[in-house]
Scaffold this motif. Structure first.
Motif, PDB file in Angstrom:
ATOM      1  N   ASP A  92      27.973 -17.570 -40.909  1.00 15.77           N
ATOM      2  CA  ASP A  92      27.202 -16.637 -41.739  1.00 15.77           C
ATOM      3  C   ASP A  92      25.763 -17.140 -41.828  1.00 15.77           C
ATOM      4  OD1 ASP A  92      26.042 -15.048 -43.672  1.00 15.77           O
ATOM      5  OD2 ASP A  92      27.842 -14.952 -44.925  1.00 15.77           O
ATOM      6  N   PRO A  93      24.906 -16.737 -40.902  1.00 16.97           N
ATOM      7  CA  PRO A  93      23.512 -17.217 -40.909  1.00 16.97           C
ATOM      8  C   PRO A  93      22.774 -16.891 -42.203  1.00 16.97           C
ATOM      9  CG  PRO A  93      24.043 -16.143 -38.823  1.00 16.97           C
ATOM     10  CD  PRO A  93      25.195 -15.876 -39.741  1.00 16.97           C
ATOM     11  N   ARG A  94      23.070 -15.727 -42.781  1.00 20.84           N
ATOM     12  CA  ARG A  94      22.379 -15.353 -44.018  1.00 20.84           C
ATOM     13  C   ARG A  94      22.738 -16.314 -45.148  1.00 20.84           C
ATOM     14  NH1 ARG A  94      23.183 -12.478 -48.607  1.00 20.84           N
ATOM     15  NH2 ARG A  94      21.438 -11.200 -49.385  1.00 20.84           N
ATOM     16  N   LEU A  95      24.029 -16.655 -45.270  1.00 20.73           N
ATOM     17  CA  LEU A  95      24.440 -17.599 -46.298  1.00 20.73           C
ATOM     18  C   LEU A  95      23.841 -18.972 -46.032  1.00 20.73           C
ATOM     19  CD1 LEU A  95      26.077 -18.451 -48.746  1.00 20.73           C
ATOM     20  CD2 LEU A  95      28.071 -18.740 -47.252  1.00 20.73           C
ATOM     21  N   ALA A  96      23.776 -19.364 -44.770  1.00 19.38           N
ATOM     22  CA  ALA A  96      23.184 -20.664 -44.433  1.00 19.38           C
ATOM     23  C   ALA A  96      21.726 -20.723 -44.883  1.00 19.38           C
ATOM     24  CB  ALA A  96      23.299 -20.912 -42.930  1.00 19.38           C
ATOM     25  N   ARG A  97      20.985 -19.638 -44.681  1.00 22.95           N
ATOM     26  CA  ARG A  97      19.585 -19.612 -45.128  1.00 22.95           C
ATOM     27  C   ARG A  97      19.495 -19.671 -46.648  1.00 22.95           C
ATOM     28  NH1 ARG A  97      19.333 -15.817 -40.845  1.00 22.95           N
ATOM     29  NH2 ARG A  97      19.501 -14.068 -42.322  1.00 22.95           N
ATOM     30  N   PHE A  98      20.405 -18.956 -47.312  1.00 25.11           N
ATOM     31  CA  PHE A  98      20.424 -18.984 -48.775  1.00 25.11           C
ATOM     32  C   PHE A  98      20.678 -20.404 -49.268  1.00 25.11           C
ATOM     33  CE2 PHE A  98      22.706 -18.985 -52.770  1.00 25.11           C
ATOM     34  CZ  PHE A  98      21.963 -18.136 -53.559  1.00 25.11           C
ATOM     35  N   LEU A  99      21.665 -21.076 -48.698  1.00 26.38           N
ATOM     36  CA  LEU A  99      22.008 -22.425 -49.148  1.00 26.38           C
ATOM     37  C   LEU A  99      20.871 -23.405 -48.890  1.00 26.38           C
ATOM     38  CD1 LEU A  99      25.729 -22.585 -47.989  1.00 26.38           C
ATOM     39  CD2 LEU A  99      24.888 -22.453 -50.344  1.00 26.38           C
ATOM     40  N   LEU A 100      20.190 -23.244 -47.769  1.00 28.54           N
ATOM     41  CA  LEU A 100      19.059 -24.120 -47.485  1.00 28.54           C
ATOM     42  C   LEU A 100      17.978 -23.957 -48.542  1.00 28.54           C
ATOM     43  CD1 LEU A 100      17.660 -26.127 -45.613  1.00 28.54           C
ATOM     44  CD2 LEU A 100      16.783 -24.179 -44.293  1.00 28.54           C
ATOM     45  N   SER A 101      17.672 -22.708 -48.894  1.00 30.19           N
ATOM     46  CA  SER A 101      16.679 -22.462 -49.934  1.00 30.19           C
ATOM     47  C   SER A 101      17.171 -22.955 -51.292  1.00 30.19           C
ATOM     48  CB  SER A 101      16.353 -20.967 -49.991  1.00 30.19           C
ATOM     49  OG  SER A 101      15.382 -20.698 -50.971  1.00 30.19           O
ATOM     50  N   PHE A 102      18.441 -22.739 -51.582  1.00 26.01           N
ATOM     51  CA  PHE A 102      19.030 -23.178 -52.851  1.00 26.01           C
ATOM     52  C   PHE A 102      18.894 -24.692 -53.009  1.00 26.01           C
ATOM     53  CE2 PHE A 102      22.634 -24.613 -55.409  1.00 26.01           C
ATOM     54  CZ  PHE A 102      22.569 -23.782 -56.505  1.00 26.01           C
ATOM     55  N   THR A 103      19.224 -25.443 -51.953  1.00 25.93           N
ATOM     56  CA  THR A 103      19.192 -26.904 -52.058  1.00 25.93           C
ATOM     57  C   THR A 103      17.780 -27.422 -52.322  1.00 25.93           C
ATOM     58  OG1 THR A 103      18.985 -27.130 -49.640  1.00 25.93           O
ATOM     59  CG2 THR A 103      21.205 -27.200 -50.572  1.00 25.93           C
TER      60      THR A 103
END
Length: 421
Positions: A92-103
């Motif tokens: 899930d590339p979209r979730l991966a981008r979200f998690l990167l921003s979240f961290t």
């Protein structure tokens, strides 16, 4: 300092998309300013994240979701569906981008900045509920005096006390006292002998969220508002002097539109420049018979399980955070994880008699702050992205946004919540 926003003249009509707590509170507040409202809902009021919410109105615990400890839970979640935070493995590339921003927001320095924003909002959150009650919303809020945060040991409690003190340092107004297990059981006999320490938290409230949202919908209707149920919205367009909202029942036109669709915000607001992603952070809940269950709001903090008396002989048990698609069905393992975590501390509950099993997509942003305010169009607004705090903060964000729309001047509290940040 207030900033100017909105169309050149006060709007006379508005379409609000979404009939959860946030959307209906916005509609109600717009009516307070004399705006004629139509609310459009793809199912029915309280059908989404509002219904199964734990129902706590707890300014002391309304904290930023991105925190240093979240990284620790995130790593654990990758390997265990029984963890309080779970990310089902899938590409899930979209979730991966979200998690990167979240961290990037999970640092002590960033947490302090975010917490200061929440502290400002939390000072007015309960006042917003009082305004609803004073002006016709019939369902009450109830004092939780005290609500209990229960732990196995004083060492386990120390982390929560540290968090409460950090929140105080960021500007939160928190009244609490550490108590031992015996005192906790005197206040709440449902707790087992495994509870060795607790925190008695004062000044908080709770409600039955489903009943409250339905009462809020009734209040909007009584003021002359329309609520169009089972009506899908596929697009919002700015026509220059008004907006057009395309629905499965035809086109609606109004002076302004407010998108309050929770975890489904992205599709409707991205054309207007909103780039902050909204990710479904799914929470689970169910209800159990009141006999043997807590009689007051009780939080098993290490297990991240919340118990809330709903009335009518039932107690809601809620917990978990699951970063997964909003429409994904209930994962039975998550329900079992809640039961397994809570059973040793609450042995008197008839766990096999649970009903109303529910999963709801709480709309989370990478920085943990809601999206409240104007978009790239002066006629299209957003109110969403509250994460776990849509019930706690929805009436306040609805009031603040309605003031900005009706007066053309945004309250200072909205500045860090701007949807185009």
């Amino acid at each position: 300092m207030p900033t100017a926003t909105g169309p050149s003249r006060p709007p006379r009509s508005a379409v609000v998309v979404g009939a959860g707590m946030v959307g209906l509170a916005t509609a109600w507040s717009l009516q307070h300013h004399g705006v004629e409202v139509t609310v459009v809902e793809r199912r029915h009021p309280a059908a989404g994240a509002s219904w199964g919410n734990a129902g706590w109105l707890s300014p002391a615990l309304t904290l930023p979701l991105p925190e240093p400890a979240a990284l620790r839970y995130g790593l654990r979640s990758l390997v265990s569906p029984e963890s309080p935070v779970y990310i089902p493995p899938r590409p899930d590339p979209r979730l991966a981008r979200f998690l990167l921003s979240f961290t990037r927001h999970c640092t002590p320095r960033r947490w302090r900045v975010l917490a200061a924003t929440f502290a400002t909002l939390n000072r007015h959150a309960l006042d917003a509920y009082d305004a609803l009650a004073a002006d016709g919303v019939a369902e009450p809020t109830r004092p939780a005096e005290p609500c209990l945060l229960a732990f196995r040991s004083a060492a386990e409690r120390a982390r929560m006390v540290e968090e409460l003190e950090d929140a105080r340092a960021a500007g939160f107004e928190i009244a609490y006292e550490p108590i031992d297990g015996d005192r906790a059981r005197a206040l709440e006999p449902a707790l087992s002998d495994d509870v060795g320490a607790a925190v008695a938290l004062h000044g908080q409230r709770y409600l039955n969220p489903g009943d409250f949202v339905h009462a809020l919908a009734d209040a909007v209707r009584e003021r002359g508002g329309r609520i169009l149920e089972r009506t899908e919205v596929s697009a919002v367009r700015d026509l220059g002097r008004e907006v057009a909202v395309t629905t499965s029942g035809g086109q609606l036109r109004a002076d302004v539109a407010v998108v309050a669709t929770g975890a489904w915000l992205d599709a409707l607001v991205r054309p207007f420049g909103v780039r902050v992603p909204v990710q479904a952070g799914r929470g689970y809940s169910f209800s159990v018979p009141a006999e043997g269950a807590p009689t007051r709001p009780t939080y098993l903090a290490a297990q991240k399980v919340v118990c809330t008396p709903l009335g009518k002989g039932r107690v809601r048990v809620a917990g978990m955070m699951e970063l997964a698609p909003a429409e994904r069905p209930v994962d039975p393992r998550r329900i079992q994880a809640i039961v397994a975590a809570a059973r040793p501390l609450l042995p008197g509950i008839d766990w096999d008699a649970r009903t109303d099993t529910w999963v709801g997509p709480r709309p989370c942003t990478p920085d943990g702050l809601p999206l409240v305010g104007p978009t790239g169009s002066p006629r299209v607004y957003v109110n969403g992205g509250h994460g776990m705090w849509g019930v706690a903060l929805g009436p306040l964000s609805g009031r603040l946004l309605a003031e900005a729309i009706a007066t053309g001047t945004a309250p200072a509290e909205l500045a860090p919540l701007h949807p185009l940040r």
